[in-house]
Design an enzyme around this catalytic site. Structure first.
Site, PDB file in Angstrom:
ATOM      1  N   ASP A  55       0.816  -1.208   0.000  1.00 59.25           N
ATOM      2  CA  ASP A  55       0.000   0.000   0.000  1.00 59.25           C
ATOM      3  C   ASP A  55       0.855   1.265   0.000  1.00 59.25           C
ATOM      4  O   ASP A  55       2.073   1.210   0.184  1.00 59.25           O
ATOM      5  CB  ASP A  55      -0.968  -0.008   1.197  1.00 59.25           C
ATOM      6  N   ASN A 113      -7.678  -3.467  14.403  1.00 60.45           N
ATOM      7  CA  ASN A 113      -9.049  -3.844  14.037  1.00 60.45           C
ATOM      8  C   ASN A 113      -9.050  -5.012  13.040  1.00 60.45           C
ATOM      9  O   ASN A 113     -10.060  -5.287  12.419  1.00 60.45           O
ATOM     10  CB  ASN A 113      -9.788  -2.634  13.444  1.00 60.45           C
ATOM     11  N   GLU A 127      -9.903  -2.139   5.510  1.00 58.50           N
ATOM     12  CA  GLU A 127     -10.489  -1.852   6.821  1.00 58.50           C
ATOM     13  C   GLU A 127     -11.807  -2.615   7.002  1.00 58.50           C
ATOM     14  O   GLU A 127     -12.424  -3.028   6.018  1.00 58.50           O
ATOM     15  CB  GLU A 127     -10.760  -0.346   6.918  1.00 58.50           C
ATOM     16  N   HIS A 187      -7.199  -5.156  10.291  1.00 56.42           N
ATOM     17  CA  HIS A 187      -6.957  -4.795   8.886  1.00 56.42           C
ATOM     18  C   HIS A 187      -5.648  -5.399   8.380  1.00 56.42           C
ATOM     19  O   HIS A 187      -4.720  -5.641   9.147  1.00 56.42           O
ATOM     20  CB  HIS A 187      -7.026  -3.277   8.656  1.00 56.42           C
TER      21      HIS A 187
HETATM   22  C1  F6R Z   1       1.489  -1.624   6.236  1.00 60.41           C
HETATM   23  C2  F6R Z   1       0.096  -2.027   6.321  1.00 60.41           C
HETATM   24  C3  F6R Z   1      -0.671  -2.095   7.607  1.00 60.41           C
HETATM   25  C4  F6R Z   1       0.171  -2.544   8.807  1.00 60.41           C
HETATM   26  C5  F6R Z   1      -0.694  -2.624  10.058  1.00 60.41           C
HETATM   27  C6  F6R Z   1       0.131  -2.961  11.296  1.00 60.41           C
HETATM   28  O1  F6R Z   1       1.948  -1.640   4.898  1.00 60.41           O
HETATM   29  O2  F6R Z   1      -0.457  -2.273   5.315  1.00 60.41           O
HETATM   30  O3  F6R Z   1      -1.738  -2.998   7.428  1.00 60.41           O
HETATM   31  O4  F6R Z   1       0.753  -3.781   8.536  1.00 60.41           O
HETATM   32  O5  F6R Z   1      -1.334  -1.395  10.276  1.00 60.41           O
HETATM   33  O6  F6R Z   1       1.013  -1.914  11.553  1.00 60.41           O
HETATM   34  P1  F6R Z   1       2.120  -1.978  12.684  1.00 60.41           P
HETATM   35  O7  F6R Z   1       3.096  -3.018  12.275  1.00 60.41           O
HETATM   36  O8  F6R Z   1       2.710  -0.599  12.721  1.00 60.41           O
HETATM   37  O9  F6R Z   1       1.408  -2.340  13.955  1.00 60.41           O
END
Ligand code: F6R
Length: 243
Positions: A67, A136, A143, A138
């Protein structure tokens, strides 16, 4: 689903790097799907160390990221482009032009998304997709919602995610509100998936994602249907389940 229990974050990072290293060694021209966020940083550090020691060679590797924020220039230090260069690309020998992210600078979201799907197809699909897990549930920026979105698409980030990202920006107004993300079908097409998750604050998300019903309200729950998923989690993240 294979759940690998790690003692702590460092152990998690080593174990995840072992799995990625094995992929690169066994298939030197592989396509790695990569993630940003805080969890994979230790994994990337491990990969860089192994490269510097001469144990890993990325000369044949292609990468595609999950992303990117929409509207942030690449040189903004909060863009995922910047993050990936800072944490991995500028330290290893992935050839110039073989690392792809959705183009956050493309204002036409339909074009940005179809271009990215085409790139993933043209590189031959993802061999190993690295994922983190949101509080959550994701994955990427997919989301909670009424459906699983299939392909790369533009999302409006939830208030929860915007707040979680706030720590990286000067103020909440600076946090981007939209992003381009691989869709669930794009992610599920990866031949292997490696999800890394750390910390007690993720324990509920782990339980809901991998031990609850499959529902778009918990997007990661779809991974229960993938035939080759490894979750590397530390003890804190596994504290609500008996793995
Ligand atoms: C990152 C992404 C997000 C993260 C997720 C966890 O490219 O797509 O889905 O993997 O938000 O983030 P952290 O590792 O910061 O807890």
């Amino acid at each position: 689903m294979n759940i690998v229990r790690a003692k702590d974050y460092e152990d998690l990072s080593r174990k995840a790097a072992n799995i990625i290293s094995a992929q690169v060694i066994l298939k030197p021209d592989c396509v790695l799907g990569l993630a940003t966020g805080s969890t994979p940083i230790g994994t990337y550090q491990q990969l860089v160390e192994r490269y510097k020691k001469g144990d890993l060679d990325f000369a044949g590797v292609t990468t595609v990221n999950l992303d990117e924020y929409r509207g942030l220039p690449r040189e903004n230090d909060q863009s995922y482009y910047y993050f990936m260069h800072d944490n991995l690309f500028s330290h290893v020998n992935i050839p110039e032009g073989r690392s792809f992210l959705p183009d956050g600078t493309e204002p036409d979201s339909e074009k940005a998304c179809t271009d990215y799907e085409r790139i993933i197809r043209e590189v031959g699909g993802v061999d190993l997709q690295l994922l983190g897990l949101g509080h959550n549930g994701h994955i990427g920026f997919n989301e909670p919602g009424p459906v699983f979105e299939a392909d790369t698409h533009c999302v409006r980030l939830t208030e929860q995610t915007i707040k979680a990202n706030q720590r990286f920006f000067a103020s909440i107004d600076d946090v981007p509100k939209e992003a381009y993300t691989m869709g669930i079908k794009t992610i599920m097409h990866a031949r292997k998936i490696l999800l890394v998750v750390s910390g007690e604050d993720k324990a509920e998300a782990v339980k809901n994602s991998f031990f609850g019903p499959i529902t778009p309200q918990v997007q990661a729950s779809i991974l229960q249907l993938h035939k080759d998923v490894t979750v590397v989690a530390d003890e804190a993240a596994l504290s609500l389940i008996n793995a």
